[in-house]
Every structure is written in structure tokens, then in C-alpha cells.
Design an enzyme around this catalytic site. Structure first.
Site, PDB file in Angstrom:
ATOM      1  N   LYS A   1       0.808  -1.226   0.000  1.00 49.88           N
ATOM      2  CA  LYS A   1       0.000   0.000   0.000  1.00 49.88           C
ATOM      3  C   LYS A   1       0.839   1.273   0.000  1.00 49.88           C
ATOM      4  CE  LYS A   1      -4.621  -1.286   1.237  1.00 49.88           C
ATOM      5  NZ  LYS A   1      -4.509  -2.697   1.663  1.00 49.88           N
TER       6      LYS A   1
ATOM      7  N   SER B   1      -8.233   1.426   9.307  1.00 52.35           N
ATOM      8  CA  SER B   1      -7.641   0.891  10.527  1.00 52.35           C
ATOM      9  C   SER B   1      -6.526  -0.058  10.147  1.00 52.35           C
ATOM     10  CB  SER B   1      -8.700   0.162  11.357  1.00 52.35           C
ATOM     11  OG  SER B   1      -9.317  -0.820  10.568  1.00 52.35           O
TER      12      SER B   1
ATOM     13  N   GLN C   1      -1.176   3.389   7.643  1.00 51.91           N
ATOM     14  CA  GLN C   1       0.273   3.526   7.801  1.00 51.91           C
ATOM     15  C   GLN C   1       0.940   3.972   6.509  1.00 51.91           C
ATOM     16  OE1 GLN C   1       1.827   0.014  10.140  1.00 51.91           O
ATOM     17  NE2 GLN C   1      -0.366  -0.222  10.444  1.00 51.91           N
TER      18      GLN C   1
ATOM     19  N   TYR D   1       4.437   7.310  12.539  1.00 57.77           N
ATOM     20  CA  TYR D   1       4.844   7.893  11.258  1.00 57.77           C
ATOM     21  C   TYR D   1       4.501   9.381  11.178  1.00 57.77           C
ATOM     22  CZ  TYR D   1       5.725   3.201   9.400  1.00 57.77           C
ATOM     23  OH  TYR D   1       6.205   1.933   9.180  1.00 57.77           O
TER      24      TYR D   1
ATOM     25  N   GLU E   1      -9.823 -13.761  -3.154  1.00 55.63           N
ATOM     26  CA  GLU E   1     -10.432 -13.102  -1.997  1.00 55.63           C
ATOM     27  C   GLU E   1     -10.879 -14.153  -0.985  1.00 55.63           C
ATOM     28  OE1 GLU E   1     -13.934 -10.897  -3.087  1.00 55.63           O
ATOM     29  OE2 GLU E   1     -14.767 -12.572  -4.200  1.00 55.63           O
TER      30      GLU E   1
ATOM     31  N   GLY F   1     -16.122 -13.801   2.104  1.00 62.86           N
ATOM     32  CA  GLY F   1     -16.581 -12.530   1.526  1.00 62.86           C
ATOM     33  C   GLY F   1     -16.293 -12.488   0.047  1.00 62.86           C
TER      34      GLY F   1
ATOM     35  N   ASP G   1     -17.573 -11.157  -2.524  1.00 59.93           N
ATOM     36  CA  ASP G   1     -18.317 -10.134  -3.277  1.00 59.93           C
ATOM     37  C   ASP G   1     -17.724  -9.883  -4.655  1.00 59.93           C
ATOM     38  OD1 ASP G   1     -16.246  -8.855  -1.395  1.00 59.93           O
ATOM     39  OD2 ASP G   1     -16.548  -7.328  -2.923  1.00 59.93           O
TER      40      ASP G   1
ATOM     41  N   SER H   1       1.209  -9.852  -0.367  1.00 61.19           N
ATOM     42  CA  SER H   1       0.849  -8.430  -0.301  1.00 61.19           C
ATOM     43  C   SER H   1       1.274  -7.709   0.975  1.00 61.19           C
ATOM     44  CB  SER H   1      -0.658  -8.273  -0.519  1.00 61.19           C
ATOM     45  OG  SER H   1      -1.372  -9.089   0.377  1.00 61.19           O
TER      46      SER H   1
END
Ligand SMILES: *Cc1c(COP(=O)(O)O)cnc(C)c1O
Length: 319
Positions: free
Chosen positions: A54, A79, A84, A116, A205, A209, A211, A305
């Protein structure tokens, strides 16, 4: 949709990230290869700055702020790893950051985000409307909101991990990518389509979930209640407009993995590859091994990831 990001945006993001994001290693495993009669290439974003891919999307998005936007800073709600990532990218680029977090978020995550340099504002997720609150703070302070996945610059940044992977090891036959809101998957698919046109790309996934799988099959975005799964980075209730636009055009299928399969993969990474990987980070390998596809004799790319997991929890799971 003409406003969907393209591979050119991923390439531009890679230039912005050069010297700021780690070029993470691609690891191999003779054990995995022998066990499954395939050739695996693991792109280790658990070793990225702040512990997950990320950082790529966050830094790319913040790098594109105008001077006026930089002065006012960035706001985000999360969250998890997005918090971060935004906090660290903002600090590196010298701008203020406000992160809205639920009051019941793990203290370690709040501390890491504050560490951070971001200002953390807690809210009651049962009583307060998070989006309204975010908009109010954003308006009051003139801050720019950067969402965790449904944003062209975030998608382009996330796509740089798969770009590095394919540039380093050459064309792949199959690529397996963890999937929550779809930022990582859509960016990865743009890179795979451009650099390895015959590579099949799969999102993975949590089974609890699915979706995105439903959305992919139905051709429209399906919303679900918050799923209960170990994969806390993929507890999204629906994919984004932009991410889905890219996914439906460039991804071959969406697979699911059970919590038990994620734990198995966590153990494999710990025992055989000496790596701490968070449950969500295991989705790619779980999908490659249990997704029902024939990987025999194939060159298989797996994106790991992230690696941010509470150690006590981790010990419990791998024991
Ligand atoms: C956010 C996250 C994901 C899911 O990414 P999306 O872009 O929302 O699909 C997967 N793994 C980890 C470790 C994450 O932090």
C-alpha cells in the site's frame, strides 16, 4: 470508461516511486516447485516499506498533489495498512496527514500510524457516520481525501509491484493476486496485460466474503455485509467503480480461499521461506494451490501483499 487508469499510469508511477519505495525481492522456493510441479515466483511486498504494497499507491497519489494540496495535507480513513501507508508517504513528502480510525482499532496500529507522524482521530464506528465525519474534517482543514483503492493514482501505484515482478523474471503463465477492494489486482492486471499478454491473472479473496467473485460473474458490483475472516486486509464489502472497471476488462477470474488455507500458507512461508506474512498476504498462494486451476509445468507469479500481523496472534495461528 475513459477515466480508467492505464499501463502508462503504472509506468509513470514507477518513476515517481524510484528511490522511495523498495524494489522488493522476488523469492523462489525449490520446495514449492517440487511439491506442486510448477515454477513459483514470489513478489515479497511483505518486505515493502511499512510492511505492505500500500505504500506504492499512497506515495504515488501524494506525489501528484499540487503545492496547495501539499500545504493542507491528506486525510484518509483506515484501521489497516492504508493508514500507515498514507502516514509514511505524507511524512516523506513533508505534508500533514489526518487518519480517521475506529476507537476500537488495535492500539498497535494506532501507535504505528502516530509513529509515522500522522494525527489520528478516533471515531465510534457504531454511532458516527465515518464518511460524513471525514468530509467534515476534510472541509474544515482543506485536506484532500485519498481512498484505499478506488482512485486512479492508487491503482497505478499498486500496479508497480507486478511490473517489477515481470520485468525481473520474464513472462509468467499465471499471476495470483490478493483481492480486497481491488486496487492491487487492477494495477497488477494492467501490468500483466502490457508486459506479458498471455499471462492469466487471478484475484483471490476470502471465501467468507466473495463479493468480487459475485460481481465478476454478474457483471455489476455486488455489496455484502462485513465478512468474518482472518484476512482483515480484505474485509471489504464491495469493489470500487474504477477497480471493477479495470478488473472486468483485464482479469481472467476471481477465486476464493478459506481461512484454513490461509493458515496453511502462513505456515509454509514461515517454515520454508523464513518469512512473516499476514493472513491477507497469503491469499495469492492459497488461490494458486487450491483455486482449482492446473498449474503443472507453469510459471506462476504470486504476490505476497503484506506482513503486518500482531505477533501473539501470529504465533497462535502458526503453532
Ligand atoms: C489492502 C490489502 C489487500 C487488498 O488490497 P486491495 O487493493 O484493497 O484489493 C491485500 N493484502 C494486504 C496486506 C492489504 O493491506
Amino acid at each position: 470508461m475513459s477515466d480508467l487508469p492505464t499501463f502508462d499510469d503504472v509506468a509513470a508511477a514507477a518513476q515517481r516511486l524510484a528511490g522511495h519505495a523498495h524494489r522488493t525481492p522476488v523469492l523462489r522456493s525449490a520446495t514449492a516447485n517440487a511439491r506442486h510441479q510448477a515454477e513459483f515466483f514470489f513478489k515479497c511486498e511483505n518486505l515493502q516499506r511499512m510492511g505492505a504494497f500500500k505504500f506504492r499507491g499512497a506515495f504515488n497519489a501524494l506525489s501528484k498533489f499540487t503545492p496547495a494540496q501539499r500545504e493542507r495535507g491528506v486525510i484518509a480513513f483506515s484501521s489497516g495498512n492504508h493508514a500507515q501507508a498514507i502516514a509514511l508517504a505524507a511524512r516523506l513528502l513533508g505534508m500533514p496527514a489526518v487518519i480517521l480510525m475506529p476507537l476500537d482499532a488495535p492500539q498497535a496500529k494506532i501507535d504505528a500510524t502516530r509513529g509515522y507522524g500522522a494525527e489520528v482521530i478516533g471515531f465510534d464506528r457504531y454511532k458516527e457516520d465515518r464518511e460524513a465525519l471525514t468530509r467534515r474534517v476534510a472541509d474544515e482543514r482543506g485536506m484532500t481525501l485519498v481512498p484505499p483503492f478506488d482512485h486512479a493514482d492508487v491503482i497505478a501505484g499498486q500496479g508497480t509491484a507486478a511490473k517489477e515482478l515481470i520485468e525481473e523474471v520474464g513472462a509468467l503463465d499465471l499471476l495470483f493476486v490478493p483481492l480486497g477492494g481491488g486496487g492491487l489486482l487492477s494495477g497488477s492486471a494492467l501490468s500483466a496485460r502490457a508486459l506479458a499478454p498471455h499471462c492469466k491473472v487471478y484475484g483471490v479473496e476470502p471465501e467468507a466474503g466473495n463479493d468480487a467473485q459475485q460481481s465478476f460473474r454478474k457483471g455489476e458490483i455486488v455489496h455484502i455485509p462485513v465478512p468474518t475472516t482472518l484476512a482483515d486486509g480484505a474485509q471489504t464489502q464491495h469493489v470500487g467503480q474504477l477497480t471493477f472497471g479495470v478488473i472486468r476488462r483485464n482479469v481472467d477470474d476471481v477465486l476464493t480461499a478459506s481461512d484454513e488455507q490461509l493458515v496453511q500458507a502462513m505456515r509454509f512461508f514461515a517454515e520454508r521461506m523464513k518469512m512473516v506474512v499476514e493472513p491477507t498476504g497469503c491469499l495469492g498462494l492459497a488461490g494458486a494451490l487450491h483455486g482449482g486451476l492446473d498449474i503443472t509445468g507453469k510459471r506462476v507469479g504470486v504476490i505476497i501483499s503484506g506482513g503486518n500481523v500482531d505477533l501473539a496472534r501470529y504465533a497462535q495461528l502458526v503453532a
